[in-house]
Design a protein around this motif. Structure first.
Motif, PDB file in Angstrom:
ATOM      1  N   LEU A   1       0.411   1.128   0.977  1.00  0.00           N
ATOM      2  CA  LEU A   1      -0.551   0.545   1.906  1.00  0.00           C
ATOM      3  C   LEU A   1      -0.569  -0.960   1.720  1.00  0.00           C
ATOM      4  N   SER A   2      -0.447  -1.698   2.832  1.00  0.00           N
ATOM      5  CA  SER A   2      -0.531  -3.165   2.793  1.00  0.00           C
ATOM      6  C   SER A   2      -1.691  -3.617   3.660  1.00  0.00           C
ATOM      7  N   THR A   3      -2.592  -4.368   3.051  1.00  0.00           N
ATOM      8  CA  THR A   3      -3.740  -4.912   3.775  1.00  0.00           C
ATOM      9  C   THR A   3      -3.895  -6.375   3.382  1.00  0.00           C
ATOM     10  N   PRO A   4      -4.553  -7.162   4.225  1.00  0.00           N
ATOM     11  CA  PRO A   4      -4.821  -8.546   3.815  1.00  0.00           C
ATOM     12  C   PRO A   4      -5.857  -8.559   2.697  1.00  0.00           C
ATOM     13  N   LYS A   5      -5.887  -9.619   1.924  1.00  0.00           N
ATOM     14  CA  LYS A   5      -6.868  -9.746   0.844  1.00  0.00           C
ATOM     15  C   LYS A   5      -8.229 -10.186   1.382  1.00  0.00           C
ATOM     16  N   SER A   6      -8.216 -10.809   2.586  1.00  0.00           N
ATOM     17  CA  SER A   6      -9.473 -11.263   3.181  1.00  0.00           C
ATOM     18  C   SER A   6      -9.448 -11.021   4.685  1.00  0.00           C
ATOM     19  N   PHE A   7     -10.644 -11.085   5.294  1.00  0.00           N
ATOM     20  CA  PHE A   7     -10.768 -10.872   6.732  1.00  0.00           C
ATOM     21  C   PHE A   7     -11.693 -11.913   7.338  1.00  0.00           C
ATOM     22  N   THR A   8     -11.543 -12.115   8.624  1.00  0.00           N
ATOM     23  CA  THR A   8     -12.420 -12.990   9.378  1.00  0.00           C
ATOM     24  C   THR A   8     -13.229 -12.118  10.344  1.00  0.00           C
ATOM     25  N   PRO A   9     -14.558 -12.171  10.276  1.00  0.00           N
ATOM     26  CA  PRO A   9     -15.367 -11.353  11.185  1.00  0.00           C
ATOM     27  C   PRO A   9     -15.003 -11.619  12.643  1.00  0.00           C
ATOM     28  N   GLY A  10     -14.948 -10.555  13.426  1.00  0.00           N
ATOM     29  CA  GLY A  10     -14.620 -10.675  14.842  1.00  0.00           C
ATOM     30  C   GLY A  10     -13.126 -10.676  15.133  1.00  0.00           C
ATOM     31  N   GLN A  11     -12.305 -10.691  14.101  1.00  0.00           N
ATOM     32  CA  GLN A  11     -10.852 -10.648  14.279  1.00  0.00           C
ATOM     33  C   GLN A  11     -10.302  -9.376  13.648  1.00  0.00           C
ATOM     34  N   ALA A  12      -9.374  -8.733  14.331  1.00  0.00           N
ATOM     35  CA  ALA A  12      -8.764  -7.519  13.809  1.00  0.00           C
ATOM     36  C   ALA A  12      -7.843  -7.858  12.643  1.00  0.00           C
ATOM     37  N   SER A  13      -7.917  -7.053  11.607  1.00  0.00           N
ATOM     38  CA  SER A  13      -7.084  -7.235  10.416  1.00  0.00           C
ATOM     39  C   SER A  13      -5.904  -6.271  10.452  1.00  0.00           C
ATOM     40  N   PRO A  14      -4.701  -6.744  10.142  1.00  0.00           N
ATOM     41  CA  PRO A  14      -3.526  -5.869  10.160  1.00  0.00           C
ATOM     42  C   PRO A  14      -3.511  -4.912   8.965  1.00  0.00           C
ATOM     43  N   ILE A  15      -3.165  -3.660   9.258  1.00  0.00           N
ATOM     44  CA  ILE A  15      -3.024  -2.633   8.234  1.00  0.00           C
ATOM     45  C   ILE A  15      -1.623  -2.049   8.402  1.00  0.00           C
ATOM     46  N   GLU A  16      -0.863  -1.960   7.324  1.00  0.00           N
ATOM     47  CA  GLU A  16       0.485  -1.398   7.400  1.00  0.00           C
ATOM     48  C   GLU A  16       0.696  -0.349   6.319  1.00  0.00           C
ATOM     49  N   LEU A  17       1.456   0.671   6.690  1.00  0.00           N
ATOM     50  CA  LEU A  17       1.883   1.694   5.752  1.00  0.00           C
ATOM     51  C   LEU A  17       3.402   1.735   5.749  1.00  0.00           C
ATOM     52  N   LYS A  18       3.989   1.715   4.585  1.00  0.00           N
ATOM     53  CA  LYS A  18       5.435   1.940   4.464  1.00  0.00           C
ATOM     54  C   LYS A  18       5.579   3.351   3.923  1.00  0.00           C
ATOM     55  N   ILE A  19       6.292   4.192   4.676  1.00  0.00           N
ATOM     56  CA  ILE A  19       6.426   5.598   4.324  1.00  0.00           C
ATOM     57  C   ILE A  19       7.896   5.906   4.057  1.00  0.00           C
ATOM     58  N   LEU A  20       8.159   6.395   2.862  1.00  0.00           N
ATOM     59  CA  LEU A  20       9.505   6.780   2.457  1.00  0.00           C
ATOM     60  C   LEU A  20       9.488   8.256   2.071  1.00  0.00           C
ATOM     61  N   ASP A  21      10.646   8.912   2.233  1.00  0.00           N
ATOM     62  CA  ASP A  21      10.736  10.280   1.732  1.00  0.00           C
ATOM     63  C   ASP A  21      10.990  10.223   0.231  1.00  0.00           C
ATOM     64  N   LEU A  22      11.117  11.370  -0.409  1.00  0.00           N
ATOM     65  CA  LEU A  22      11.281  11.395  -1.866  1.00  0.00           C
ATOM     66  C   LEU A  22      12.610  10.816  -2.333  1.00  0.00           C
ATOM     67  N   GLU A  23      13.568  10.675  -1.408  1.00  0.00           N
ATOM     68  CA  GLU A  23      14.848  10.054  -1.748  1.00  0.00           C
ATOM     69  C   GLU A  23      14.827   8.545  -1.519  1.00  0.00           C
ATOM     70  N   GLY A  24      13.666   8.007  -1.062  1.00  0.00           N
ATOM     71  CA  GLY A  24      13.540   6.576  -0.830  1.00  0.00           C
ATOM     72  C   GLY A  24      13.997   6.122   0.542  1.00  0.00           C
ATOM     73  N   LYS A  25      14.256   7.072   1.456  1.00  0.00           N
ATOM     74  CA  LYS A  25      14.687   6.724   2.807  1.00  0.00           C
ATOM     75  C   LYS A  25      13.466   6.563   3.709  1.00  0.00           C
ATOM     76  N   PRO A  26      13.492   5.588   4.633  1.00  0.00           N
ATOM     77  CA  PRO A  26      12.356   5.391   5.542  1.00  0.00           C
ATOM     78  C   PRO A  26      12.106   6.626   6.403  1.00  0.00           C
ATOM     79  N   VAL A  27      10.832   6.971   6.553  1.00  0.00           N
ATOM     80  CA  VAL A  27      10.422   8.075   7.417  1.00  0.00           C
ATOM     81  C   VAL A  27      10.205   7.495   8.803  1.00  0.00           C
ATOM     82  N   GLU A  28      11.021   7.925   9.746  1.00  0.00           N
ATOM     83  CA  GLU A  28      10.935   7.402  11.111  1.00  0.00           C
ATOM     84  C   GLU A  28      10.559   8.516  12.074  1.00  0.00           C
ATOM     85  N   GLY A  29       9.736   8.172  13.070  1.00  0.00           N
ATOM     86  CA  GLY A  29       9.345   9.127  14.094  1.00  0.00           C
ATOM     87  C   GLY A  29       8.136   9.974  13.741  1.00  0.00           C
TER      88      GLY A  29
END
Length: 124
Positions: free
Chosen positions: A28-56
Motif C-alpha cells: 500500500l502506498s499513501t502520501p504522508k500528508s493530505f490537504t483538506p478538500g483535495q483528493a489524496s492518491p492511494i495505490e496498491l501494488k499487487i504481485l502473485d507469490l512468484e513476484g509477477k504483477p497481478v493484472e486484470g
C-alpha cells in the motif's frame, strides 16, 4: 480410529484452505500528508507469490479511521499498469487508518487489511 482420521483430515483441510487464501503480495502506498478538500492518491501494488504483477483484477478498498465512527471512504481502484491499482480518497482528518482491501482475480477472492497514518499538510 476412523473418527480420529476424519477429525485429523478435517483439520488439515481447514488449514490448507486458510493458507491458500493469501496468494498475493500487497504493498500500500499513501502520501504522508493530505490537504483538506483535495483528493489524496492511494495505490496498491499487487504481485502473485512468484513476484509477477497481478493484472486484470477488480480491486476496491474501504478506508476507516481507527477509533472513530464518522464514516468510511469507499473507493474502487483502477489498474494503471504492472500490477499497480490507483484511486483517490478525500481524507478529512489526520490519524491512523485501516484500508480494508478486496481483490477479485480470475475467480479467486481475497480480503485483507493494511494500515497507514497520515497527517494534515500545513500551508506554507
Amino acid at each position: 480410529m476412523n473418527k480420529f482420521i476424519v477429525v485429523v483430515f478435517s483439520i488439515v483441510l481447514v488449514l490448507i484452505s486458510g493458507c491458500s487464501s493469501n496468494n498475493f503480495q500487497i504493498k500500500l502506498s499513501t502520501p504522508k500528508s493530505f490537504t483538506p478538500g483535495q483528493a489524496s492518491p492511494i495505490e496498491l501494488k499487487i504481485l502473485d507469490l512468484e513476484g509477477k504483477p497481478v493484472e486484470g483484477a477488480k480491486v476496491s478498498a474501504v478506508l476507516k479511521m481507527q477509533g472513530m465512527s464518522h464514516g468510511d471512504l469507499s473507493m474502487k481502484l483502477q489498474e494503471i499498469g504492472d500490477g499497480v491499482y490507483a484511486g483517490k480518497a478525500n481524507i478529512e482528518m489526520e490519524g491512523d487508518y485501516t484500508a480494508a482491501i478486496k481483490i477479485d482475480y480470475k475467480g479467486e477472492k481475497w480480503a485483507g487489511e493494511k494500515r497507514f497514518s497520515i497527517v494534515y499538510k500545513n500551508a506554507q
